[in-house]
Write a protein that holds these residues in place. Sequence first.
Motif, PDB file in Angstrom:
ATOM      1  N   PRO A 278       0.817  -1.212   0.000  1.00  0.00           N
ATOM      2  CA  PRO A 278       0.000   0.000   0.000  1.00  0.00           C
ATOM      3  C   PRO A 278       0.854   1.266   0.000  1.00  0.00           C
ATOM      4  N   THR A 279       0.249   2.338  -0.487  1.00  0.00           N
ATOM      5  CA  THR A 279       0.878   3.649  -0.455  1.00  0.00           C
ATOM      6  C   THR A 279       0.408   4.363   0.799  1.00  0.00           C
ATOM      7  N   HIS A 280       1.360   4.913   1.539  1.00  0.00           N
ATOM      8  CA  HIS A 280       1.040   5.622   2.780  1.00  0.00           C
ATOM      9  C   HIS A 280       1.057   7.135   2.556  1.00  0.00           C
ATOM     10  N   SER A 281       0.472   7.851   3.492  1.00  0.00           N
ATOM     11  CA  SER A 281       0.561   9.312   3.504  1.00  0.00           C
ATOM     12  C   SER A 281       2.017   9.681   3.818  1.00  0.00           C
ATOM     13  N   LYS A 282       2.377  10.950   3.658  1.00  0.00           N
ATOM     14  CA  LYS A 282       3.746  11.395   3.950  1.00  0.00           C
ATOM     15  C   LYS A 282       4.167  11.049   5.374  1.00  0.00           C
ATOM     16  N   SER A 283       3.237  11.156   6.303  1.00  0.00           N
ATOM     17  CA  SER A 283       3.545  10.856   7.704  1.00  0.00           C
ATOM     18  C   SER A 283       3.616   9.355   7.976  1.00  0.00           C
ATOM     19  N   ARG A 284       3.152   8.539   7.004  1.00  0.00           N
ATOM     20  CA  ARG A 284       3.052   7.075   7.119  1.00  0.00           C
ATOM     21  C   ARG A 284       2.025   6.633   8.167  1.00  0.00           C
ATOM     22  N   CYS A 285       1.182   7.578   8.604  1.00  0.00           N
ATOM     23  CA  CYS A 285       0.168   7.258   9.608  1.00  0.00           C
ATOM     24  C   CYS A 285      -1.110   6.711   9.000  1.00  0.00           C
ATOM     25  N   SER A 286      -1.338   6.975   7.729  1.00  0.00           N
ATOM     26  CA  SER A 286      -2.555   6.488   7.090  1.00  0.00           C
ATOM     27  C   SER A 286      -2.224   5.899   5.720  1.00  0.00           C
ATOM     28  N   VAL A 287      -3.152   5.145   5.198  1.00  0.00           N
ATOM     29  CA  VAL A 287      -3.002   4.496   3.898  1.00  0.00           C
ATOM     30  C   VAL A 287      -3.827   5.277   2.887  1.00  0.00           C
ATOM     31  N   VAL A 288      -3.223   5.597   1.738  1.00  0.00           N
ATOM     32  CA  VAL A 288      -3.935   6.376   0.731  1.00  0.00           C
ATOM     33  C   VAL A 288      -4.262   5.566  -0.523  1.00  0.00           C
ATOM     34  N   LYS A 289      -3.619   4.412  -0.686  1.00  0.00           N
ATOM     35  CA  LYS A 289      -3.886   3.587  -1.867  1.00  0.00           C
ATOM     36  C   LYS A 289      -3.409   2.162  -1.602  1.00  0.00           C
ATOM     37  N   GLY A 290      -4.087   1.228  -2.237  1.00  0.00           N
ATOM     38  CA  GLY A 290      -3.715  -0.178  -2.132  1.00  0.00           C
ATOM     39  C   GLY A 290      -4.641  -0.977  -3.021  1.00  0.00           C
ATOM     40  N   ARG A 291      -4.775  -2.272  -2.746  1.00  0.00           N
ATOM     41  CA  ARG A 291      -5.734  -3.086  -3.489  1.00  0.00           C
ATOM     42  C   ARG A 291      -6.336  -4.078  -2.507  1.00  0.00           C
ATOM     43  N   TRP A 292      -7.660  -3.973  -2.365  1.00  0.00           N
ATOM     44  CA  TRP A 292      -8.380  -4.824  -1.424  1.00  0.00           C
ATOM     45  C   TRP A 292      -9.482  -5.572  -2.158  1.00  0.00           C
ATOM     46  N   TYR A 293      -9.525  -6.864  -1.915  1.00  0.00           N
ATOM     47  CA  TYR A 293     -10.512  -7.716  -2.555  1.00  0.00           C
ATOM     48  C   TYR A 293     -11.586  -8.074  -1.549  1.00  0.00           C
ATOM     49  N   SER A 294     -12.839  -7.963  -1.967  1.00  0.00           N
ATOM     50  CA  SER A 294     -13.969  -8.323  -1.121  1.00  0.00           C
ATOM     51  C   SER A 294     -14.491  -9.704  -1.506  1.00  0.00           C
ATOM     52  N   THR A 295     -14.390 -10.646  -0.573  1.00  0.00           N
ATOM     53  CA  THR A 295     -14.918 -11.985  -0.837  1.00  0.00           C
ATOM     54  C   THR A 295     -16.447 -11.985  -0.838  1.00  0.00           C
ATOM     55  N   TYR A 296     -17.055 -10.937  -0.310  1.00  0.00           N
ATOM     56  CA  TYR A 296     -18.513 -10.873  -0.221  1.00  0.00           C
ATOM     57  C   TYR A 296     -19.171 -10.561  -1.554  1.00  0.00           C
ATOM     58  N   ASP A 297     -18.546  -9.670  -2.333  1.00  0.00           N
ATOM     59  CA  ASP A 297     -19.159  -9.299  -3.614  1.00  0.00           C
ATOM     60  C   ASP A 297     -18.222  -9.474  -4.811  1.00  0.00           C
ATOM     61  N   GLY A 298     -17.004  -9.959  -4.571  1.00  0.00           N
ATOM     62  CA  GLY A 298     -16.066 -10.203  -5.670  1.00  0.00           C
ATOM     63  C   GLY A 298     -15.449  -8.953  -6.259  1.00  0.00           C
ATOM     64  N   LYS A 299     -15.600  -7.819  -5.604  1.00  0.00           N
ATOM     65  CA  LYS A 299     -15.061  -6.559  -6.129  1.00  0.00           C
ATOM     66  C   LYS A 299     -13.689  -6.266  -5.539  1.00  0.00           C
ATOM     67  N   THR A 300     -12.916  -5.484  -6.281  1.00  0.00           N
ATOM     68  CA  THR A 300     -11.599  -5.035  -5.831  1.00  0.00           C
ATOM     69  C   THR A 300     -11.637  -3.520  -5.707  1.00  0.00           C
ATOM     70  N   TRP A 301     -11.019  -3.017  -4.646  1.00  0.00           N
ATOM     71  CA  TRP A 301     -11.034  -1.586  -4.349  1.00  0.00           C
ATOM     72  C   TRP A 301      -9.608  -1.069  -4.262  1.00  0.00           C
ATOM     73  N   ALA A 302      -9.372   0.174  -4.696  1.00  0.00           N
ATOM     74  CA  ALA A 302      -8.052   0.791  -4.627  1.00  0.00           C
ATOM     75  C   ALA A 302      -8.018   1.962  -3.659  1.00  0.00           C
ATOM     76  N   ASN A 303      -9.159   2.584  -3.424  1.00  0.00           N
ATOM     77  CA  ASN A 303      -9.240   3.757  -2.550  1.00  0.00           C
ATOM     78  C   ASN A 303      -9.705   3.302  -1.160  1.00  0.00           C
ATOM     79  N   PRO A 304      -8.886   3.473  -0.131  1.00  0.00           N
ATOM     80  CA  PRO A 304      -9.289   3.022   1.196  1.00  0.00           C
ATOM     81  C   PRO A 304     -10.529   3.738   1.740  1.00  0.00           C
ATOM     82  N   LEU A 305     -10.848   4.908   1.202  1.00  0.00           N
ATOM     83  CA  LEU A 305     -12.050   5.613   1.649  1.00  0.00           C
ATOM     84  C   LEU A 305     -13.328   4.909   1.185  1.00  0.00           C
TER      85      LEU A 305
END
Length: 110
Positions: free
Chosen positions: A45-72
Amino acid sequence: MTRLTVKAESASGYERSYFKHWTDAGGDCQQTRAEVLVAESKVEPTHSKSRCSVVKGRWYSTYDGKTWANPLDIDIDHLVALKEAWDSGAKSWSADDRSRLPTTLDTPAR
C-alpha cells in the motif's frame, strides 16, 4: 468439553461510544483501521507522507467479488458487531476489556 450457557440477550443501553476503537495500539501513529488496510492489501500500500494512514492499495472483497483501490471506499468492520457483543454480555465488561474487542489484530487476515 466446555459448554456455552445459552440465555436470552439483553438488548438495552448500548452506545457505540462504550467501545473505544481505531486506536493506535502499536504506538506507531497508525490506528487499527490503517493497520488492517496494510495487512489486507493485495499489493504494497501507499502511505501518507507521515506514514500514519493508507492512501492507496488493493483490497478484494470476498462478499461481492469486487476489488477496491481507494481506502475511503472500504468499510472495515468487526468480526463481532459491537452491539451484538454488548447484547451478549460486553455491557458487564470493564472499559479496558471493551476497548480490546474492536482493536485486537491477533487473528491473521485470510
